[in-house]
Design a protein around this motif. Structure first.
Motif, PDB file in Angstrom:
ATOM      1  N   UNK A   1       0.867  -1.147   0.310  1.00 18.02           N
ATOM      2  CA  UNK A   1       0.419  -0.469   0.232  1.00 18.02           C
ATOM      3  C   UNK A   1       0.984   0.715   0.098  1.00 18.02           C
ATOM      4  N   UNK A   2       2.155   1.340   0.766  1.00 16.19           N
ATOM      5  CA  UNK A   2       2.850   2.740   1.302  1.00 16.19           C
ATOM      6  C   UNK A   2       3.374   2.745  -0.310  1.00 16.19           C
ATOM      7  N   UNK A   3       3.605   1.675  -1.267  1.00 17.36           N
ATOM      8  CA  UNK A   3       4.293   2.390  -2.301  1.00 17.36           C
ATOM      9  C   UNK A   3       3.176   2.798  -3.645  1.00 17.36           C
ATOM     10  N   UNK A   4       2.446   2.828  -2.961  1.00 18.49           N
ATOM     11  CA  UNK A   4       1.162   3.362  -3.987  1.00 18.49           C
ATOM     12  C   UNK A   4       0.548   4.509  -3.302  1.00 18.49           C
ATOM     13  N   UNK A   5       0.942   4.760  -2.893  1.00 19.31           N
ATOM     14  CA  UNK A   5       1.369   6.174  -2.170  1.00 19.31           C
ATOM     15  C   UNK A   5       2.219   8.061  -2.970  1.00 19.31           C
ATOM     16  N   UNK A   6       2.456   8.913  -3.169  1.00 20.97           N
ATOM     17  CA  UNK A   6       2.898   9.582  -3.827  1.00 20.97           C
ATOM     18  C   UNK A   6       3.918  10.166  -2.748  1.00 20.97           C
ATOM     19  N   UNK A   7       5.369  10.326  -3.004  1.00 20.56           N
ATOM     20  CA  UNK A   7       6.392  11.220  -2.140  1.00 20.56           C
ATOM     21  C   UNK A   7       6.927  12.330  -2.909  1.00 20.56           C
ATOM     22  N   UNK A   8       6.464  12.498  -4.000  1.00 18.54           N
ATOM     23  CA  UNK A   8       7.156  13.497  -5.134  1.00 18.54           C
ATOM     24  C   UNK A   8       6.965  13.740  -5.551  1.00 18.54           C
ATOM     25  N   UNK A   9       6.713  15.312  -6.032  1.00 23.57           N
ATOM     26  CA  UNK A   9       6.054  15.466  -6.734  1.00 23.57           C
ATOM     27  C   UNK A   9       6.675  16.644  -7.653  1.00 23.57           C
ATOM     28  N   UNK A  10       7.144  16.753  -9.126  1.00 24.24           N
ATOM     29  CA  UNK A  10       8.030  18.012  -9.724  1.00 24.24           C
ATOM     30  C   UNK A  10       7.428  18.565 -10.906  1.00 24.24           C
ATOM     31  N   UNK A  11       8.015  19.210 -10.828  1.00 27.67           N
ATOM     32  CA  UNK A  11       8.123  19.940 -12.753  1.00 27.67           C
ATOM     33  C   UNK A  11       7.459  20.577 -12.883  1.00 27.67           C
ATOM     34  N   UNK A  12       6.672  21.396 -13.813  1.00 33.64           N
ATOM     35  CA  UNK A  12       5.358  22.314 -13.838  1.00 33.64           C
ATOM     36  C   UNK A  12       4.375  21.361 -13.766  1.00 33.64           C
ATOM     37  N   UNK A  13       3.837  22.621 -12.896  1.00 28.47           N
ATOM     38  CA  UNK A  13       2.213  21.533 -12.338  1.00 28.47           C
ATOM     39  C   UNK A  13       2.816  20.729 -11.464  1.00 28.47           C
ATOM     40  N   UNK A  14       3.543  20.558 -11.405  1.00 28.14           N
ATOM     41  CA  UNK A  14       4.173  18.889 -10.743  1.00 28.14           C
ATOM     42  C   UNK A  14       3.019  18.002 -11.104  1.00 28.14           C
ATOM     43  N   UNK A  15       3.849  17.777 -11.877  1.00 33.14           N
ATOM     44  CA  UNK A  15       2.680  16.593 -13.462  1.00 33.14           C
ATOM     45  C   UNK A  15       3.909  15.489 -12.727  1.00 33.14           C
ATOM     46  N   UNK A  16       4.464  16.000 -12.276  1.00 30.15           N
ATOM     47  CA  UNK A  16       5.705  13.751 -12.359  1.00 30.15           C
ATOM     48  C   UNK A  16       5.476  13.522 -11.133  1.00 30.15           C
ATOM     49  N   UNK A  17       5.040  12.410 -10.962  1.00 31.64           N
ATOM     50  CA  UNK A  17       4.534  12.218  -9.471  1.00 31.64           C
ATOM     51  C   UNK A  17       5.183  11.050  -9.720  1.00 31.64           C
ATOM     52  N   UNK A  18       6.062  10.738  -8.099  1.00 31.77           N
ATOM     53  CA  UNK A  18       6.464   9.460  -7.761  1.00 31.77           C
ATOM     54  C   UNK A  18       6.291   9.114  -6.604  1.00 31.77           C
ATOM     55  N   UNK A  19       6.542   7.544  -6.347  1.00 36.91           N
ATOM     56  CA  UNK A  19       6.461   6.449  -5.151  1.00 36.91           C
ATOM     57  C   UNK A  19       7.489   6.409  -5.141  1.00 36.91           C
ATOM     58  N   UNK A  20       8.081   5.611  -3.809  1.00 40.05           N
ATOM     59  CA  UNK A  20       9.056   4.823  -3.889  1.00 40.05           C
ATOM     60  C   UNK A  20       9.453   3.736  -4.469  1.00 40.05           C
TER      61      UNK A  20
END
Length: 363
Positions: A282-301
């Protein structure tokens, strides 16, 4: 080019032949035909597109090469950087188990002290590519050059990866800039080993592969027993040696059958089926980082996370010198896709884009 597909319900346990279903039940989506088109477009000696939708599997295989001696979906394929999804889940599991927090300074775990005034690089920085490290160590290229077309990573062993990290002086404060880094995740693997007293590959086998029953997944090539798919160059010819990740195992050493890869992805779709790993899945489906214009790029661990009309799509791709892989899943449609092929990436390559599109366009 020869293609064929098989379906099963439910997904077969690792190591067992699947039993063809009397009713393919692809929900009217035409999955066998769509997957067969992707296999043909890959134009590789060996290709497998394996899809699971609500637990029902459709596997299409094909290739421009001769028969590899066993069904293509029973070969183990090098997944390259998609290994990072395994390492991210491993870290999440160790945190969920209370063994780590993610905030541990990597250098301290690896036996070095932090210079005064310098912010520490933590395990969380390493897994999210925000440690301020380059893609590869500065001295990687001159060491790798003599084996650039065969096995460049094999010339850079564990101790050298750790030493390069301890000597590196980031230009930016950790946690402030994102830069995709094989180097960083390789260091993470060594730090996890140091923190637990167990090498990354043994830790992975004990903590992930065994609970998920991934019996046809490994971190080293087999000993000439025909279990591993053979990689090829850009034109699909010229067999290449098995990939040796050297000291970068946590960033790229996993090789697995398409069925094991689907099992790994299905666990993310239904975490409750795997109690030891439920919290981490469940944890690895949770966003931990947003980057780029408008925070469009989202990452989990563990995953890149993109939006679709119905919900998020999680994915990671990878490549070695002679093989490619794409792993992805969508909780909103209950769909997972594992795609592998034995040909090196080339400009305008349709493989990853076709795999991504199959998931992104699913309804």
């Amino acid at each position: 080019m020869t293609t064929g597909y098989r379906t099963s319900w439910p997904g077969p346990p690792a190591g067992r032949e699947d039993q063809p279903s009397r009713n393919p039940g692809d929900g009217g989506a035409g999955w066998p035909e769509r997957l067969a088109g992707a296999v043909t477009a890959a134009d590789a000696p060996d290709t497998v597109f394996a899809l699971s939708r609500h637990g029902r599997r459709t596997v299409v295989t094909g290739g421009t090469g001769g028969s590899p001696g066993r069904p293509r979906d029973r070969l183990r394929y090098e997944i390259g950087s998609a290994t990072k999804a395994f390492t991210g889940l491993l870290l999440a599991h160790l945190v969920d188990s209370g063994l780590l927090t993610g905030g541990e300074p990597a250098a301290a775990l690896l036996g070095a002290s932090r210079p005064p005034g310098r912010a520490p690089v933590t395990l969380a920085h390493l897994v999210t590519h925000t440690a301020g490290l380059p893609a590869l160590p500065a001295d990687f290229y001159p060491r790798a050059l003599p084996a650039w077309r065969t096995n460049p990573y094999a010339r850079y062993p564990d101790a050298r990866v750790v030493d390069a990290f301890l000597r590196h002086r980031p230009r930016h404060r950790p946690g402030t800039r994102w830069r995709y880094s094989n180097f960083g995740v390789a260091v993470l693997g060594h730090a996890l080993g140091a923190a637990t007293g167990t090498d990354w590959q043994d830790l992975l086998a004990d903590r992930l592969l065994a609970p998920l029953a991934l019996r046809d997944t490994a971190t080293r090539p087999s000993e000439g027993d025909g279990l591993d798919a053979v990689g090829h160059g850009k034109d699909g010819t010229g067999a290449l040696p098995a990939f040796d990740a050297g000291g970068f195992r946590a960033a790229g050493a996993v090789r697995a059958t398409p069925h094991d890869l689907l099992t790994f992805l299905e666990a993310h779709l239904d975490p409750d089926r795997f109690p030891p790993l439920t919290g981490a899945l469940r944890a690895v489906r949770t966003p931990v980082l947003r980057r780029g214009f408008g925070h469009r790029h989202v990452h989990t661990v563990a995953w890149f996370r993109h939006p679709t009309d119905g919900g998020p799509l999680y994915f990671h791709s990878g490549a070695t010198l002679g093989q490619q892989a794409f792993l992805g899943f969508r909780p909103d449609t209950g769909t997972a896709l594992a795609a592998v092929c034995t040909r090196r990436f080339r400009s305008g390559d349709p493989f990853v884009s076709a795999a991504y599109a199959l998931l992104a366009e699913e309804h």
